[in-house]
Write a protein that holds these residues in place. Sequence first.
Motif, PDB file in Angstrom:
ATOM      1  N   PRO A   1     -19.339  13.845   5.407  1.00  0.00           N
ATOM      2  CA  PRO A   1     -18.148  13.980   4.544  1.00  0.00           C
ATOM      3  C   PRO A   1     -16.955  13.104   4.936  1.00  0.00           C
ATOM      4  N   ARG A   2     -17.157  12.096   5.779  1.00  0.00           N
ATOM      5  CA  ARG A   2     -16.035  11.221   6.118  1.00  0.00           C
ATOM      6  C   ARG A   2     -15.495  10.549   4.857  1.00  0.00           C
ATOM      7  N   HIS A   3     -14.188  10.350   4.824  1.00  0.00           N
ATOM      8  CA  HIS A   3     -13.537   9.897   3.592  1.00  0.00           C
ATOM      9  C   HIS A   3     -12.998   8.472   3.672  1.00  0.00           C
ATOM     10  N   GLY A   4     -13.285   7.767   4.782  1.00  0.00           N
ATOM     11  CA  GLY A   4     -12.667   6.465   5.003  1.00  0.00           C
ATOM     12  C   GLY A   4     -12.966   5.419   3.953  1.00  0.00           C
ATOM     13  N   LEU A   5     -14.204   5.371   3.463  1.00  0.00           N
ATOM     14  CA  LEU A   5     -14.554   4.357   2.466  1.00  0.00           C
ATOM     15  C   LEU A   5     -13.849   4.624   1.139  1.00  0.00           C
ATOM     16  N   SER A   6     -13.789   5.880   0.733  1.00  0.00           N
ATOM     17  CA  SER A   6     -13.058   6.225  -0.494  1.00  0.00           C
ATOM     18  C   SER A   6     -11.574   5.920  -0.337  1.00  0.00           C
ATOM     19  N   LEU A   7     -11.036   6.211   0.850  1.00  0.00           N
ATOM     20  CA  LEU A   7      -9.636   5.921   1.132  1.00  0.00           C
ATOM     21  C   LEU A   7      -9.357   4.417   1.050  1.00  0.00           C
ATOM     22  N   LEU A   8     -10.238   3.624   1.620  1.00  0.00           N
ATOM     23  CA  LEU A   8     -10.045   2.171   1.609  1.00  0.00           C
ATOM     24  C   LEU A   8     -10.196   1.606   0.201  1.00  0.00           C
ATOM     25  N   TRP A   9     -11.157   2.135  -0.576  1.00  0.00           N
ATOM     26  CA  TRP A   9     -11.323   1.664  -1.954  1.00  0.00           C
ATOM     27  C   TRP A   9     -10.060   1.973  -2.765  1.00  0.00           C
ATOM     28  N   TRP A  10      -9.529   3.199  -2.606  1.00  0.00           N
ATOM     29  CA  TRP A  10      -8.276   3.556  -3.284  1.00  0.00           C
ATOM     30  C   TRP A  10      -7.156   2.600  -2.894  1.00  0.00           C
ATOM     31  N   PHE A  11      -7.009   2.347  -1.601  1.00  0.00           N
ATOM     32  CA  PHE A  11      -5.929   1.487  -1.137  1.00  0.00           C
ATOM     33  C   PHE A  11      -6.061   0.081  -1.725  1.00  0.00           C
ATOM     34  N   ALA A  12      -7.259  -0.486  -1.711  1.00  0.00           N
ATOM     35  CA  ALA A  12      -7.479  -1.841  -2.206  1.00  0.00           C
ATOM     36  C   ALA A  12      -7.192  -1.951  -3.704  1.00  0.00           C
ATOM     37  N   HIS A  13      -7.458  -0.893  -4.454  1.00  0.00           N
ATOM     38  CA  HIS A  13      -7.300  -0.947  -5.907  1.00  0.00           C
ATOM     39  C   HIS A  13      -5.928  -0.497  -6.389  1.00  0.00           C
ATOM     40  N   ASP A  14      -5.305   0.438  -5.679  1.00  0.00           N
ATOM     41  CA  ASP A  14      -4.075   1.042  -6.188  1.00  0.00           C
ATOM     42  C   ASP A  14      -2.832   0.748  -5.358  1.00  0.00           C
ATOM     43  N   CYS A  15      -3.005   0.183  -4.174  1.00  0.00           N
ATOM     44  CA  CYS A  15      -1.861   0.092  -3.270  1.00  0.00           C
ATOM     45  C   CYS A  15      -1.531  -1.325  -2.841  1.00  0.00           C
ATOM     46  N   VAL A  16      -2.373  -2.308  -3.153  1.00  0.00           N
ATOM     47  CA  VAL A  16      -2.111  -3.675  -2.700  1.00  0.00           C
ATOM     48  C   VAL A  16      -2.626  -4.671  -3.727  1.00  0.00           C
ATOM     49  N   GLN A  17      -1.909  -5.772  -3.839  1.00  0.00           N
ATOM     50  CA  GLN A  17      -2.306  -6.865  -4.731  1.00  0.00           C
ATOM     51  C   GLN A  17      -2.175  -8.175  -3.968  1.00  0.00           C
ATOM     52  N   ILE A  18      -3.191  -9.026  -4.062  1.00  0.00           N
ATOM     53  CA  ILE A  18      -3.169 -10.324  -3.377  1.00  0.00           C
ATOM     54  C   ILE A  18      -2.586 -11.360  -4.328  1.00  0.00           C
ATOM     55  N   ASP A  19      -1.486 -12.006  -3.921  1.00  0.00           N
ATOM     56  CA  ASP A  19      -0.893 -13.008  -4.813  1.00  0.00           C
ATOM     57  C   ASP A  19      -1.489 -14.389  -4.540  1.00  0.00           C
ATOM     58  N   SER A  20      -0.987 -15.399  -5.239  1.00  0.00           N
ATOM     59  CA  SER A  20      -1.553 -16.749  -5.146  1.00  0.00           C
ATOM     60  C   SER A  20      -1.353 -17.377  -3.776  1.00  0.00           C
ATOM     61  N   ASN A  21      -0.451 -16.833  -2.977  1.00  0.00           N
ATOM     62  CA  ASN A  21      -0.216 -17.328  -1.622  1.00  0.00           C
ATOM     63  C   ASN A  21      -0.916 -16.476  -0.570  1.00  0.00           C
ATOM     64  N   SER A  22      -1.865 -15.642  -1.023  1.00  0.00           N
ATOM     65  CA  SER A  22      -2.606 -14.736  -0.151  1.00  0.00           C
ATOM     66  C   SER A  22      -1.698 -13.722   0.534  1.00  0.00           C
ATOM     67  N   ARG A  23      -0.555 -13.440  -0.073  1.00  0.00           N
ATOM     68  CA  ARG A  23       0.337 -12.409   0.450  1.00  0.00           C
ATOM     69  C   ARG A  23      -0.095 -11.062  -0.117  1.00  0.00           C
ATOM     70  N   MET A  24      -0.094 -10.030   0.730  1.00  0.00           N
ATOM     71  CA  MET A  24      -0.547  -8.699   0.323  1.00  0.00           C
ATOM     72  C   MET A  24       0.642  -7.896  -0.197  1.00  0.00           C
ATOM     73  N   ILE A  25       0.865  -7.972  -1.498  1.00  0.00           N
ATOM     74  CA  ILE A  25       2.006  -7.314  -2.125  1.00  0.00           C
ATOM     75  C   ILE A  25       1.754  -5.806  -2.216  1.00  0.00           C
ATOM     76  N   ALA A  26       2.747  -5.027  -1.799  1.00  0.00           N
ATOM     77  CA  ALA A  26       2.617  -3.563  -1.818  1.00  0.00           C
ATOM     78  C   ALA A  26       2.870  -3.023  -3.220  1.00  0.00           C
ATOM     79  N   LEU A  27       1.925  -2.243  -3.736  1.00  0.00           N
ATOM     80  CA  LEU A  27       2.091  -1.564  -5.019  1.00  0.00           C
ATOM     81  C   LEU A  27       2.564  -0.132  -4.816  1.00  0.00           C
ATOM     82  N   CYS A  28       2.616   0.299  -3.569  1.00  0.00           N
ATOM     83  CA  CYS A  28       3.170   1.611  -3.225  1.00  0.00           C
ATOM     84  C   CYS A  28       4.085   1.415  -2.015  1.00  0.00           C
ATOM     85  N   ASN A  29       5.108   2.219  -1.932  1.00  0.00           N
ATOM     86  CA  ASN A  29       6.102   2.050  -0.873  1.00  0.00           C
ATOM     87  C   ASN A  29       5.860   3.069   0.238  1.00  0.00           C
TER      88      ASN A  29
END
Length: 210
Positions: A21-49
């Motif tokens: 029942p470890r939740h790390g993969l689901s947590l990481l998938w959520w973070f990658a999809h809902d909490c960060v966006q990669i811009d054209s300069n490879s900067r990891m823009i925060a979608l959540c504060n």
Amino acid sequence: MVRTLNNVSELRQTGFGQPSPRHGLSLLWWFAHDCVQIDSNSRMIALCNPESGAFGFHRFYNSDNLLPKSNLPYYEVGNLNSPGSLPRYVTKKNTGYSDKSNKDRIIVSFNSHWNSFEKIYVTQHSDQVKFDRNRTYCISTDLLEDIQELRREDFLRGRTNRSEHITIDMPQSVQIHPSQSHSTCKECCSMLSCILFILIFIAAIFSYFK
């Protein structure tokens, strides 16, 4: 030194977030999809504060030097005992007991001036207080983009994507070495010269008797 993971295969090999029942993969998938966006300069823009405490984010003070020293503050997320507004698919297998269902975390260094994440790490508890430094990894932008290209079900099943290269070993019997290639080229040129000579000879004879 904290090892950097560059693709999904490397992530799976670490065993992070596995098995249920470890939740790390689901947590990481959520973070990658809902909490960060990669811009054209490879900067990891925060979608959540993380400063706001949303999704259960709170300060991580790195008192045991788990992570490299940084001028930016670290924030931790993933404690299912205070999940904030994490989605149900992340929290649903938490038993509420001292077991493996709540041991995985994401830690970020956050640059509020640029509203971006400088570094993103995944880790797991070794006990109720400390994290396991031998199971702590940095997540690259390449890996984040790989996860963003996958559906959650595929990611949890261990599916990789097109960005991970497949190497094919050519059998020894069909490999062509440089010296063999040069020799083969010379043989082809000699054969073409012979054919051309024969054609010219036949054309000359034909013209003579015409």
